[in-house]
Design a protein around this motif. Structure first.
Motif, PDB file in Angstrom:
ATOM      1  N   ASP A  99      48.866 134.874 -32.992  1.00  0.00           N
ATOM      2  CA  ASP A  99      48.622 135.776 -34.110  1.00  0.00           C
ATOM      3  C   ASP A  99      47.148 135.717 -34.471  1.00  0.00           C
ATOM      4  O   ASP A  99      46.553 134.625 -34.585  1.00  0.00           O
ATOM      5  N   ILE A 100      46.522 136.852 -34.639  1.00  0.00           N
ATOM      6  CA  ILE A 100      45.086 136.897 -34.938  1.00  0.00           C
ATOM      7  C   ILE A 100      44.770 136.188 -36.253  1.00  0.00           C
ATOM      8  O   ILE A 100      43.787 135.453 -36.370  1.00  0.00           O
ATOM      9  N   GLU A 101      45.622 136.389 -37.256  1.00  0.00           N
ATOM     10  CA  GLU A 101      45.381 135.781 -38.552  1.00  0.00           C
ATOM     11  C   GLU A 101      45.451 134.256 -38.458  1.00  0.00           C
ATOM     12  O   GLU A 101      44.618 133.544 -39.030  1.00  0.00           O
ATOM     13  N   LEU A 102      46.438 133.753 -37.717  1.00  0.00           N
ATOM     14  CA  LEU A 102      46.566 132.305 -37.558  1.00  0.00           C
ATOM     15  C   LEU A 102      45.361 131.749 -36.796  1.00  0.00           C
ATOM     16  O   LEU A 102      44.860 130.664 -37.115  1.00  0.00           O
ATOM     17  N   THR A 103      44.902 132.472 -35.786  1.00  0.00           N
ATOM     18  CA  THR A 103      43.723 132.029 -35.045  1.00  0.00           C
ATOM     19  C   THR A 103      42.500 131.968 -35.955  1.00  0.00           C
ATOM     20  O   THR A 103      41.703 131.024 -35.896  1.00  0.00           O
ATOM     21  N   ARG A 104      42.359 132.967 -36.809  1.00  0.00           N
ATOM     22  CA  ARG A 104      41.243 132.968 -37.750  1.00  0.00           C
ATOM     23  C   ARG A 104      41.304 131.761 -38.681  1.00  0.00           C
ATOM     24  O   ARG A 104      40.299 131.096 -38.920  1.00  0.00           O
ATOM     25  N   ILE A 105      42.493 131.470 -39.179  1.00  0.00           N
ATOM     26  CA  ILE A 105      42.652 130.302 -40.064  1.00  0.00           C
ATOM     27  C   ILE A 105      42.357 129.016 -39.295  1.00  0.00           C
ATOM     28  O   ILE A 105      41.718 128.094 -39.813  1.00  0.00           O
ATOM     29  N   GLY A 106      42.824 128.944 -38.050  1.00  0.00           N
ATOM     30  CA  GLY A 106      42.578 127.752 -37.247  1.00  0.00           C
ATOM     31  C   GLY A 106      41.098 127.510 -37.012  1.00  0.00           C
ATOM     32  O   GLY A 106      40.622 126.369 -37.093  1.00  0.00           O
ATOM     33  N   LEU A 107      40.349 128.553 -36.725  1.00  0.00           N
ATOM     34  CA  LEU A 107      38.906 128.406 -36.520  1.00  0.00           C
ATOM     35  C   LEU A 107      38.204 127.998 -37.815  1.00  0.00           C
ATOM     36  O   LEU A 107      37.282 127.179 -37.804  1.00  0.00           O
ATOM     37  N   SER A 108      38.637 128.574 -38.922  1.00  0.00           N
ATOM     38  CA  SER A 108      38.071 128.184 -40.215  1.00  0.00           C
ATOM     39  C   SER A 108      38.399 126.727 -40.528  1.00  0.00           C
ATOM     40  O   SER A 108      37.562 125.988 -41.076  1.00  0.00           O
ATOM     41  N   LEU A 109      39.611 126.310 -40.155  1.00  0.00           N
ATOM     42  CA  LEU A 109      40.011 124.914 -40.363  1.00  0.00           C
ATOM     43  C   LEU A 109      39.136 123.977 -39.530  1.00  0.00           C
ATOM     44  O   LEU A 109      38.718 122.914 -40.008  1.00  0.00           O
ATOM     45  N   LYS A 110      38.847 124.348 -38.294  1.00  0.00           N
ATOM     46  CA  LYS A 110      37.985 123.517 -37.443  1.00  0.00           C
ATOM     47  C   LYS A 110      36.598 123.365 -38.053  1.00  0.00           C
ATOM     48  O   LYS A 110      36.023 122.266 -38.049  1.00  0.00           O
ATOM     49  N   ALA A 111      36.054 124.454 -38.592  1.00  0.00           N
ATOM     50  CA  ALA A 111      34.734 124.375 -39.230  1.00  0.00           C
ATOM     51  C   ALA A 111      34.767 123.461 -40.453  1.00  0.00           C
ATOM     52  O   ALA A 111      33.836 122.666 -40.678  1.00  0.00           O
ATOM     53  N   ALA A 112      35.849 123.547 -41.244  1.00  0.00           N
ATOM     54  CA  ALA A 112      35.968 122.695 -42.437  1.00  0.00           C
ATOM     55  C   ALA A 112      36.113 121.222 -42.044  1.00  0.00           C
ATOM     56  O   ALA A 112      35.565 120.334 -42.716  1.00  0.00           O
ATOM     57  N   ILE A 113      36.834 120.953 -40.961  1.00  0.00           N
ATOM     58  CA  ILE A 113      36.987 119.573 -40.492  1.00  0.00           C
ATOM     59  C   ILE A 113      35.642 119.012 -40.057  1.00  0.00           C
ATOM     60  O   ILE A 113      35.318 117.850 -40.331  1.00  0.00           O
ATOM     61  N   GLU A 114      34.830 119.825 -39.394  1.00  0.00           N
ATOM     62  CA  GLU A 114      33.505 119.373 -38.957  1.00  0.00           C
ATOM     63  C   GLU A 114      32.618 119.074 -40.152  1.00  0.00           C
ATOM     64  O   GLU A 114      31.867 118.080 -40.153  1.00  0.00           O
ATOM     65  N   GLN A 115      32.681 119.886 -41.187  1.00  0.00           N
ATOM     66  CA  GLN A 115      31.914 119.613 -42.400  1.00  0.00           C
ATOM     67  C   GLN A 115      32.376 118.313 -43.055  1.00  0.00           C
ATOM     68  O   GLN A 115      31.564 117.517 -43.535  1.00  0.00           O
ATOM     69  N   PHE A 116      33.684 118.111 -43.075  1.00  0.00           N
ATOM     70  CA  PHE A 116      34.244 116.871 -43.628  1.00  0.00           C
ATOM     71  C   PHE A 116      33.742 115.671 -42.826  1.00  0.00           C
ATOM     72  O   PHE A 116      33.344 114.645 -43.391  1.00  0.00           O
ATOM     73  N   ARG A 117      33.731 115.808 -41.520  1.00  0.00           N
ATOM     74  CA  ARG A 117      33.306 114.708 -40.647  1.00  0.00           C
ATOM     75  C   ARG A 117      31.825 114.392 -40.832  1.00  0.00           C
ATOM     76  O   ARG A 117      31.419 113.225 -40.780  1.00  0.00           O
ATOM     77  N   GLU A 118      31.001 115.409 -41.036  1.00  0.00           N
ATOM     78  CA  GLU A 118      29.569 115.174 -41.255  1.00  0.00           C
ATOM     79  C   GLU A 118      29.339 114.303 -42.479  1.00  0.00           C
ATOM     80  O   GLU A 118      28.476 113.429 -42.483  1.00  0.00           O
ATOM     81  N   GLN A 119      30.108 114.540 -43.538  1.00  0.00           N
ATOM     82  CA  GLN A 119      29.957 113.714 -44.742  1.00  0.00           C
ATOM     83  C   GLN A 119      30.538 112.314 -44.541  1.00  0.00           C
ATOM     84  O   GLN A 119      30.026 111.343 -45.085  1.00  0.00           O
ATOM     85  N   VAL A 120      31.600 112.226 -43.742  1.00  0.00           N
ATOM     86  CA  VAL A 120      32.208 110.920 -43.467  1.00  0.00           C
ATOM     87  C   VAL A 120      31.192 110.000 -42.776  1.00  0.00           C
ATOM     88  O   VAL A 120      31.200 108.772 -42.987  1.00  0.00           O
ATOM     89  N   GLN A 121      30.300 110.582 -41.956  1.00  0.00           N
ATOM     90  CA  GLN A 121      29.309 109.775 -41.259  1.00  0.00           C
ATOM     91  C   GLN A 121      28.385 109.034 -42.229  1.00  0.00           C
ATOM     92  O   GLN A 121      27.744 108.045 -41.855  1.00  0.00           O
ATOM     93  N   ASN A 122      28.315 109.496 -43.464  1.00  0.00           N
ATOM     94  CA  ASN A 122      27.458 108.857 -44.456  1.00  0.00           C
ATOM     95  C   ASN A 122      28.127 107.686 -45.164  1.00  0.00           C
ATOM     96  O   ASN A 122      27.485 106.986 -45.941  1.00  0.00           O
ATOM     97  N   LEU A 123      29.418 107.516 -44.929  1.00  0.00           N
ATOM     98  CA  LEU A 123      30.156 106.453 -45.602  1.00  0.00           C
ATOM     99  C   LEU A 123      30.035 105.125 -44.856  1.00  0.00           C
ATOM    100  O   LEU A 123      29.843 105.090 -43.657  1.00  0.00           O
ATOM    101  N   GLU A 124      30.171 104.057 -45.626  1.00  0.00           N
ATOM    102  CA  GLU A 124      30.190 102.736 -44.994  1.00  0.00           C
ATOM    103  C   GLU A 124      31.539 102.500 -44.361  1.00  0.00           C
ATOM    104  O   GLU A 124      32.566 102.866 -44.907  1.00  0.00           O
TER     105      GLU A 124
END
Length: 292
Positions: free
Chosen positions: A267-292
Motif C-alpha cells: 500500500d502506498i500510504e503504508l510505504t510512506r508511513i514506513g519511510l517516515s518512520l525510518k527517518a524518525a528512527i534515524e533522528q532518534f538514534r543520532e540523539q542516542v549517540q550523545n548519551l552515556e
C-alpha cells in the motif's frame, strides 16, 4: 555527552588549574596532559574517571605554576673551565691586543654557569600530588554535573521523539488493518480485466492467491515488535543511568523492523508511513549517540 569543568588550587608552593572537556564517544577514552613530576598519579586519575563516566572522549590538562622562584646554584666546574680557558686565551693574544680581565657578570651570564634547582623534598612532592588528586575529584564532580544537565535535556528530547515513533507505528497499524480488503479488491479487479482473455478461474484458486498475498503483506508481527521496542526504550529513559549502548541496540532493531515493514507493504500510504518512520528512527538514534 559533552561537558566542561575547571578546578584550581594552591598548596605547598604551587598553584594549579585542571581543565576537563568531554565530547561524545562510543567508549571511555582519556587524554591527559601532565607537567613533569606528576606522571606517577596517572593511574589514580584514570581510576577516578572510570568511577564517574562510562562513555565519552575526555581531554584533561593540568597546568602547574610555582609560587616561589626555584633556588639557583653556580656550576663551579663549568665556571672553572671557562676561567681557565679565558686565561689561556689571554696569554696567547697578550701583546697583540689590549684585553681586559673577564668580568664576573659576563662569566655567570654564560650558559651552564648558573643552574636552577628544581629538586624538592620527597614529602613536599607527595603532598603536592595528593592535593592535585583531590582537586581532580572536584573537577570530575563538576564535569559529571555538567554531563548530567545535558543528559536531562537529552532525555526530554528523546521522550518526545519516542512518542512520535509510537504515533507513527499506530498510523502504520491503522493503514495495515485495511490491507486484506484492499488486496482482495485489487485482485478481483485484475481478475475482471482478465476474464475476457482467459477461462474462468476457480474460486479456490482465487482464495489461494489471495491468502498468499495477504500473508506476504501481513505486517502485524513487525508492528508488534516495533511497539515492544518503543516500550522498552521508554522504560530505559525512565530508568536513566548509563543507557546509551542499550538504546543504540534498540535503534538497530527498530530500523530492522521498519525496513521489513516497507518491504512487505502493498500500500502506498503504508510505504510512506514506513519511510517516515525510518527517518524518525534515524533522528532518534543520532540523539542516542550523545548519551552515556
Amino acid at each position: 555527552m559533552t561537558g566542561f569543568a575547571r578546578a584550581e588550587g594552591e598548596a605547598d608552593g604551587i598553584s594549579w588549574i585542571w581543565e576537563l572537556k568531554s565530547v561524545n564517544g562510543r567508549s571511555l577514552e582519556l587524554r591527559l596532559r601532565l607537567p613533569p613530576g606528576f606522571e606517577p598519579i596517572e593511574p589514580q586519575l584514570r581510576a577516578g574517571l572510570a568511577q564517574r563516566c562510562r562513555r565519552g572522549n575526555i581531554s584533561a590538562n593540568l597546568a602547574v605554576t610555582r609560587l616561589t622562584p626555584p633556588a639557583i646554584r653556580i656550576n663551579r666546574a663549568v665556571l672553572a673551565q671557562i676561567v681557565a680557558l679565558s686565561r689561556e686565551l689571554a696569554g696567547e693574544i697578550a701583546g697583540q691586543l689590549e684585553t681586559a680581565p673577564p668580568r664576573l657578570d659576563g662569566l655567570i651570564g654564560m650558559r651552564g654557569v648558573i643552574e636552577t634547582v628544581e629538586e624538592d623534598p620527597e614529602e613536599i612532592v607527595e603532598a603536592r600530588r595528593t592535593a592535585v588528586l583531590a582537586s581532580w575529584s572536584v573537577a570530575l564532580d563538576r564535569l559529571a554535573a555538567a554531563r548530567n544537565q545535558e543528559g536531562a535535556r537529552l532525555a526530554a528530547l528523546l521522550t518526545d521523539q519516542r512518542a512520535g515513533l509510537a504515533a507513527q507505528v499506530d498510523s502504520a497499524a491503522a493503514s495495515a488493518a485495511a490491507q486484506p480488503a484492499a488486496i482482495r479488491a485489487r485482485l478481483e479487479a485484475l481478475l475482471g480485466e482478465l476474464s475476457g482473455l482467459a477461462a474462468g478461474i476457480p474460486e479456490e484458486r482465487v482464495a489461494q492467491e489471495l491468502a498468499m498475498l495477504v500473508t506476504r503483506s501481513d505486517v502485524r508481527e513487525e508492528l508488534d515488535r516495533l511497539r515492544a521496542h518503543i516500550a522498552q526504550a521508554g522504560e530505559l529513559l525512565d530508568r536513566g543511568d548509563a543507557i546509551g549502548r542499550q538504546l543504540d541496540f534498540l535503534c538497530q532493531e527498530l530500523n530492522r523492523e521498519a525496513n521489513t515493514l516497507c518491504s512487505k507493504s502493498a500500500d502506498i500510504e503504508l510505504t510512506r508511513i514506513g519511510l517516515s518512520l525510518k527517518a524518525a528512527i534515524e533522528q532518534f538514534r543520532e540523539q542516542v549517540q550523545n548519551l552515556e
